[in-house]
Write a protein that holds these residues in place. Structure first.
Motif, PDB file in Angstrom:
ATOM      1  N   ARG A 187      -2.984  37.795  18.676  1.00  0.00           N
ATOM      2  CA  ARG A 187      -3.501  37.430  20.011  1.00  0.00           C
ATOM      3  C   ARG A 187      -2.943  38.397  21.052  1.00  0.00           C
ATOM      4  NH1 ARG A 187      -5.949  32.235  20.758  1.00  0.00           N
ATOM      5  NH2 ARG A 187      -5.575  30.822  19.005  1.00  0.00           N
ATOM      6  N   TRP A 213     -13.593  32.062  28.019  1.00  0.00           N
ATOM      7  CA  TRP A 213     -12.905  32.582  26.817  1.00  0.00           C
ATOM      8  C   TRP A 213     -12.521  31.470  25.826  1.00  0.00           C
ATOM      9  CZ3 TRP A 213      -9.384  35.517  30.681  1.00  0.00           C
ATOM     10  CH2 TRP A 213      -9.916  36.783  30.984  1.00  0.00           C
ATOM     11  N   ARG A 216     -12.177  32.094  22.084  1.00  0.00           N
ATOM     12  CA  ARG A 216     -11.535  33.346  21.650  1.00  0.00           C
ATOM     13  C   ARG A 216     -10.254  33.055  20.866  1.00  0.00           C
ATOM     14  NH1 ARG A 216     -12.832  37.978  25.066  1.00  0.00           N
ATOM     15  NH2 ARG A 216     -11.118  39.048  24.019  1.00  0.00           N
ATOM     16  N   LEU A 219      -7.080  35.878  21.812  1.00  0.00           N
ATOM     17  CA  LEU A 219      -6.603  35.994  23.186  1.00  0.00           C
ATOM     18  C   LEU A 219      -5.672  34.828  23.535  1.00  0.00           C
ATOM     19  CD1 LEU A 219      -7.267  38.051  25.446  1.00  0.00           C
ATOM     20  CD2 LEU A 219      -8.978  36.452  26.297  1.00  0.00           C
TER      21      LEU A 219
END
Length: 377
Positions: A187, A213, A216, A219
Motif C-alpha cells: 500500500r 478510492w 483501492r 492505497l
C-alpha cells in the motif's frame, strides 16, 4: 544572559526559535543564558518551558492592519509591552537579540534598538511578515528561508527545523514507521494534514477523495483533520471500516516525524515549517496555499518547492475531491516520479539552518559583553 529570542504566537514562529536555542546549547552555551520573550496569547507559553528554557510573557495582542477600537487597545498593550521589553533587556543585558516575527518580537526589537543591543531577525516565510519588515530596518542581519526574500541585509540560512524531523531518514525508518502505523504490504501512503486546527477545504476534498478510492487495495490514507474541523465536519466523515482502502482519520497527530517516515506523498497547506520539513526530509507533496495569508506568503512558499519539481501547487479555490483524486493518481501512476520529486525537494532542503542562524548570532553579538557567563569549558 547571552541571547534573548523574541517572538512567537504560532508554532511556525516558535519551533525555529527553539531549534536555534538547541543549536546554541550544542555549541556550549548554558540553557539558562538563553531567554525567550513571547506573548501571553501564544503557543510559546507551553512549548518554551517544555523545552527547558526560561520565558517572559509580554502583554498585548497583534495589531490588525485596519483602524478599529481593538487596534487602539492593542496600541496601548504594545506601549506597555515595549516598556516591559526595555526593562527585561536592561535587566538581562544580552549580547544579542533574535526576533522570530510575530507580535512579541516587535517590542523586543524596539528595546534592542534603544539599548543598542545587536538584533538579528529570522524570517520563516518567502514573503516577510509585518513584524520582521519593521524590525528588519534595525537588524544587523536578516536570516531568510528562501532566496529573494526582501529584507535588509538578508542572509540565506533556511528555516530551522525541529530536531525530531531532522532525524527522519525515510530509507532507514520507513519499514518501522509503516509497521507501527499497521500499513499493509504494497500500500502506498498518502498523508493529508493541514495544520493543528484543520483546513475545511482540504478536509472536505479528502472526504470526497477517500470515498472515490474506497475499493483501492493498493492505497492507504492517513488523514489528520485538526481540532476545529474534527468537531465541525464530523457529519461529513465517511465510514470506510469495511472498505478495501486503508483509511485512518485522527484529530491531531502527535508523532508527525513517524508519519513522514512512512509517507509516499503529503497533501496539505504551505506554511513555512511544513515546506521546510518536507524539503529536509525529501517528501513529495501537493500543496494548497492558504488563501488570504498576509502577502500571500503561502503561495510564495509553495512556489519555491514547485519550481524545482518537489511539489505540485493547487489553488485553494480549485481543490475539491475530484481534483485531489486527479493530482494524487497522476503522481502515483508514473513509475519513479514520487522518488524523483522527493530528491528535488531534498536538494533545496537546509538541514543546517539552525546552525547558520546560530552563526549569525555569534557573528553579530557584542563580543565585549559583560553579563555573559561564557560557554561551558
Amino acid at each position: 544572559m547571552w541571547a534573548v529570542i523574541a517572538g512567537g504566537g504560532t508554532a511556525g514562529h516558535v519551533h525555529p526559535g527553539l531549534a536555534v536555542a538547541r543549536a546554541l546549547v550544542r555549541r556550549g552555551y548554558e540553557p539558562e543564558t538563553i531567554h525567550f520573550a513571547g506573548s501571553s496569547r501564544g503557543v510559546e507559553r507551553d512549548l518554551v518551558p517544555a523545552a527547558g528554557f526560561e520565558l517572559t510573557l509580554l502583554p498585548g495582542r497583534g495589531i490588525k492592519r485596519q483602524l478599529s477600537w481593538q487596534n487602539l487597545s492593542s496600541a496601548g498593550g504594545l506601549t506597555q509591552a515595549v516598556v516591559q521589553a526595555i526593562g527585561l533587556l536592561r535587566r538581562l543585558r544580552p549580547a544579542v537579540v533574535l526576533g522570530l516575527g510575530g507580535y512579541a518580537s516587535v517590542p523586543c526589537a524596539l528595546a534592542a534598538r534603544l539599548l543598542k543591543i545587536p538584533l538579528v531577525v529570522s524570517e520563516q516565510n518567502a514573503v516577510p511578515g509585518l513584524a520582521n519588515r519593521l524590525a528588519g530596518r534595525w537588524a544587523r542581519a536578516s536570516a531568510v528561508s528562501f532566496p529573494g526574500t526582501k529584507l535588509p541585509r538578508a542572509v540565506l540560512t533556511g528555516n530551522p527545523v525541529r530536531e525530531e524531523v531532522l532525524r527522519v531518514n525515510r530509507d532507514n525508518d520507513r519499514l518501522v514507521a509503516r509497521a507501527s502505523l499497521e500499513l499493509g504490504e504494497g500500500r502506498r501512503l498518502v498523508v493529508v494534514a493541514s495544520g493543528s486546527l484543520g483546513a475545511s477545504r482540504i478536509n472536505r476534498a479528502a472526504f470526497e477523495a477517500v470515498r472515490h478510492w474506497a475499493d483501492r487495495e493498493d492505497l492507504a490514507v492517513h488523514h489528520v483533520i485538526g481540532r476545529r474541523d474534527w468537531q465541525e465536519l464530523a457529519h461529513l466523515r465517511p465510514d470506510l471500516s469495511r472498505a478495501a482502502l486503508d483509511y485512518k482519520a485522527v484529530e491531531y497527530e502527535t508523532d508527525m516525524p513517524k508519519v513522514y517516515a512512512a509517507a509516499d506523498l503529503v497533501v496539505g497547506r504551505a506554511g513555512a515549517s511544513s515546506v521546510a520539513e518536507l524539503a529536509v526530509i525529501g517528501l513529495p507533496s501537493v500543496l494548497v496555499p492558504l488563501p488570504g495569508a498576509p502577502g500571500d506568503h503561502q503561495s510564495a512558499n509553495a512556489a519555491h518547492l514547485a519550481a524545482v519539481g518537489g511539489a505540485v501547487m493547487v489553488p485553494d479555490a480549485e481543490m475539491d475531491g475530484t481534483r485531489m483524486v486527479e493530482e494524487v493518481d497522476s503522481l502515483m501512476k508514473v513509475p519513479g516520479l514520487l522518488g524523483a520529486m522527493g530528491q528535488e525537494a531534498a536538494r533545496v532542503g537546509r538541514p543546517d539552518a539552525d546552525n547558520r542562524v546560530a552563526d549569525l548570532l555569534e557573528q553579530h553579538a557584542h563580543s565585549h559583553h559583560h553579563g555573559y557567563r561564557g560557554k561551558q569549558q
